[in-house]
Design a protein around this motif. Sequence first.
Motif, PDB file in Angstrom:
ATOM      1  N   ARG A  36      -6.039 -20.232  59.216  1.00 25.66           N
ATOM      2  CA  ARG A  36      -7.793 -21.083  58.563  1.00 25.66           C
ATOM      3  C   ARG A  36      -7.119 -21.908  57.326  1.00 25.66           C
ATOM      4  O   ARG A  36      -6.989 -21.090  56.235  1.00 25.66           O
ATOM      5  N   LEU A  37      -8.466 -22.809  56.878  1.00 30.24           N
ATOM      6  CA  LEU A  37      -8.072 -23.468  55.950  1.00 30.24           C
ATOM      7  C   LEU A  37      -9.545 -23.688  55.440  1.00 30.24           C
ATOM      8  O   LEU A  37     -10.184 -24.018  55.745  1.00 30.24           O
ATOM      9  N   ILE A  38      -9.660 -22.313  53.926  1.00 24.24           N
ATOM     10  CA  ILE A  38     -11.337 -22.990  53.649  1.00 24.24           C
ATOM     11  C   ILE A  38     -11.616 -23.260  51.844  1.00 24.24           C
ATOM     12  O   ILE A  38     -10.582 -23.636  51.235  1.00 24.24           O
ATOM     13  N   ALA A  39     -12.288 -25.408  52.887  1.00 24.17           N
ATOM     14  CA  ALA A  39     -11.798 -26.013  50.871  1.00 24.17           C
ATOM     15  C   ALA A  39     -13.436 -26.155  50.854  1.00 24.17           C
ATOM     16  O   ALA A  39     -14.143 -25.775  51.761  1.00 24.17           O
ATOM     17  N   ARG A  57     -11.815 -29.262  47.516  1.00 25.69           N
ATOM     18  CA  ARG A  57     -10.973 -30.813  48.126  1.00 25.69           C
ATOM     19  C   ARG A  57     -10.141 -31.538  47.102  1.00 25.69           C
ATOM     20  O   ARG A  57     -10.453 -31.102  46.062  1.00 25.69           O
ATOM     21  N   GLY A  58      -8.755 -32.689  47.786  1.00 26.23           N
ATOM     22  CA  GLY A  58      -8.387 -33.173  46.875  1.00 26.23           C
ATOM     23  C   GLY A  58      -7.162 -32.428  46.174  1.00 26.23           C
ATOM     24  O   GLY A  58      -5.855 -32.901  46.046  1.00 26.23           O
ATOM     25  N   ASP A  59      -7.550 -31.123  46.974  1.00 31.53           N
ATOM     26  CA  ASP A  59      -5.325 -30.228  46.981  1.00 31.53           C
ATOM     27  C   ASP A  59      -4.420 -30.545  48.189  1.00 31.53           C
ATOM     28  O   ASP A  59      -4.888 -31.051  49.176  1.00 31.53           O
ATOM     29  N   THR A  60      -3.268 -30.505  48.140  1.00 33.08           N
ATOM     30  CA  THR A  60      -2.386 -30.947  49.012  1.00 33.08           C
ATOM     31  C   THR A  60      -1.616 -29.492  49.780  1.00 33.08           C
ATOM     32  O   THR A  60      -1.710 -28.152  49.176  1.00 33.08           O
ATOM     33  N   VAL A  61      -1.671 -29.582  50.581  1.00 32.38           N
ATOM     34  CA  VAL A  61      -1.224 -28.184  51.414  1.00 32.38           C
ATOM     35  C   VAL A  61       0.116 -28.866  52.323  1.00 32.38           C
ATOM     36  O   VAL A  61       0.278 -29.587  52.665  1.00 32.38           O
ATOM     37  N   VAL A  62       0.895 -27.932  51.934  1.00 37.01           N
ATOM     38  CA  VAL A  62       2.492 -28.551  52.477  1.00 37.01           C
ATOM     39  C   VAL A  62       3.025 -27.336  53.324  1.00 37.01           C
ATOM     40  O   VAL A  62       2.706 -25.776  53.179  1.00 37.01           O
ATOM     41  N   ILE A  88     -16.807 -46.143  26.950  1.00 38.46           N
ATOM     42  CA  ILE A  88     -15.288 -45.649  27.150  1.00 38.46           C
ATOM     43  C   ILE A  88     -15.102 -44.033  27.876  1.00 38.46           C
ATOM     44  O   ILE A  88     -14.870 -43.775  28.834  1.00 38.46           O
ATOM     45  N   LEU A  89     -15.105 -43.295  27.081  1.00 38.41           N
ATOM     46  CA  LEU A  89     -15.618 -42.219  26.953  1.00 38.41           C
ATOM     47  C   LEU A  89     -16.412 -41.337  28.661  1.00 38.41           C
ATOM     48  O   LEU A  89     -15.921 -40.660  28.784  1.00 38.41           O
ATOM     49  N   GLY A  90     -17.536 -41.911  28.014  1.00 34.86           N
ATOM     50  CA  GLY A  90     -18.350 -40.900  28.961  1.00 34.86           C
ATOM     51  C   GLY A  90     -18.031 -42.161  30.279  1.00 34.86           C
ATOM     52  O   GLY A  90     -18.713 -41.702  31.615  1.00 34.86           O
ATOM     53  N   THR A  91     -17.387 -42.330  30.621  1.00 37.70           N
ATOM     54  CA  THR A  91     -16.968 -43.001  31.956  1.00 37.70           C
ATOM     55  C   THR A  91     -16.283 -42.626  32.754  1.00 37.70           C
ATOM     56  O   THR A  91     -15.080 -42.750  34.004  1.00 37.70           O
ATOM     57  N   GLN A  92     -14.740 -42.088  31.582  1.00 38.67           N
ATOM     58  CA  GLN A  92     -13.960 -40.976  32.139  1.00 38.67           C
ATOM     59  C   GLN A  92     -14.274 -40.032  33.071  1.00 38.67           C
ATOM     60  O   GLN A  92     -15.069 -38.895  32.903  1.00 38.67           O
ATOM     61  N   PRO A  93     -14.094 -39.782  34.743  1.00 38.23           N
ATOM     62  CA  PRO A  93     -14.776 -39.043  35.501  1.00 38.23           C
ATOM     63  C   PRO A  93     -14.137 -37.639  35.332  1.00 38.23           C
ATOM     64  O   PRO A  93     -12.501 -37.605  34.582  1.00 38.23           O
ATOM     65  N   VAL A  94     -14.915 -36.553  35.859  1.00 40.02           N
ATOM     66  CA  VAL A  94     -14.145 -35.313  35.540  1.00 40.02           C
ATOM     67  C   VAL A  94     -13.519 -34.794  36.426  1.00 40.02           C
ATOM     68  O   VAL A  94     -14.112 -33.975  37.758  1.00 40.02           O
ATOM     69  N   ILE A  95     -12.269 -34.794  36.446  1.00 37.69           N
ATOM     70  CA  ILE A  95     -11.263 -34.093  37.419  1.00 37.69           C
ATOM     71  C   ILE A  95     -10.691 -33.060  37.638  1.00 37.69           C
ATOM     72  O   ILE A  95     -10.024 -33.390  36.400  1.00 37.69           O
ATOM     73  N   ALA A  96     -11.596 -32.574  38.359  1.00 33.70           N
ATOM     74  CA  ALA A  96      -9.926 -30.877  38.450  1.00 33.70           C
ATOM     75  C   ALA A  96      -8.992 -31.624  39.260  1.00 33.70           C
ATOM     76  O   ALA A  96      -8.431 -31.763  39.665  1.00 33.70           O
ATOM     77  N   THR A 148      -3.016 -33.633  52.320  1.00 30.35           N
ATOM     78  CA  THR A 148      -5.073 -33.067  51.418  1.00 30.35           C
ATOM     79  C   THR A 148      -6.044 -33.156  51.786  1.00 30.35           C
ATOM     80  O   THR A 148      -5.882 -33.829  52.959  1.00 30.35           O
ATOM     81  N   ALA A 149      -6.525 -31.665  51.208  1.00 31.73           N
ATOM     82  CA  ALA A 149      -8.229 -31.480  52.385  1.00 31.73           C
ATOM     83  C   ALA A 149      -8.943 -32.793  51.172  1.00 31.73           C
ATOM     84  O   ALA A 149      -8.635 -33.080  50.004  1.00 31.73           O
ATOM     85  N   VAL A 150      -9.987 -33.054  52.479  1.00 32.28           N
ATOM     86  CA  VAL A 150     -10.212 -33.616  51.910  1.00 32.28           C
ATOM     87  C   VAL A 150     -11.944 -33.893  51.838  1.00 32.28           C
ATOM     88  O   VAL A 150     -13.071 -33.970  51.174  1.00 32.28           O
ATOM     89  N   ARG A 151     -12.094 -32.912  53.045  1.00 34.25           N
ATOM     90  CA  ARG A 151     -13.338 -32.272  53.240  1.00 34.25           C
ATOM     91  C   ARG A 151     -13.669 -30.905  52.925  1.00 34.25           C
ATOM     92  O   ARG A 151     -13.028 -29.755  53.023  1.00 34.25           O
TER      93      ARG A 151
END
Length: 106
Positions: free
Chosen positions: A102-105, A45-50, A14-22, A82-85
Motif C-alpha cells: 500500500r502506498l499512502i500519498a 506527491r512528487g516522490d519516486t518509489v523504486v 523574481i523572488l516572488g514567482t519562485q514556487p515553493v517546492i518541497a 513518481t507518485a502524482v496523486r
Amino acid sequence: MLTRRTLVSAALIILGTQPVIAKSKNHHILIQDFQFSPKSLNVRRGDTVVFTNKDVVPHTATAVDLSWDSGDLKMNAQWSFTAVRSGELEFFCVHHPVMRGRLIAD
Ligand SMILES: [Cu+2]
C-alpha cells in the motif's frame, strides 16, 4: 530609467514567482521472499518509489486500479515511478495476488 523602486519591484517579482517546492525523495521497496517490504509506505506527491526484486522468480508491482504496472521484474531488476496523486493505493503482484502493498500519498 531604473529607479531604486523599480529594482526592488523587479527583485520581488523574481523572488516572488519562485514556487515553493518541497524536495522530492526516493523511497525503496524491496520484493523479497514473496513480500513487499515495507508493505505500507507514506510518500508525498512528487516522490519516486523504486521497486527492486530480490527473488529468483519474476514479480510485478501493479496498482489494483491498474493505473501503473511495472511489468515483469526479473531478479535484481528495478522499476520506479513518481507518485502524482494523493490518497491511498494498493498494489499487488499479478503472478502472486496474495502479495500486497500500500502506498499512502499526501
Ligand atoms: Cu510475484
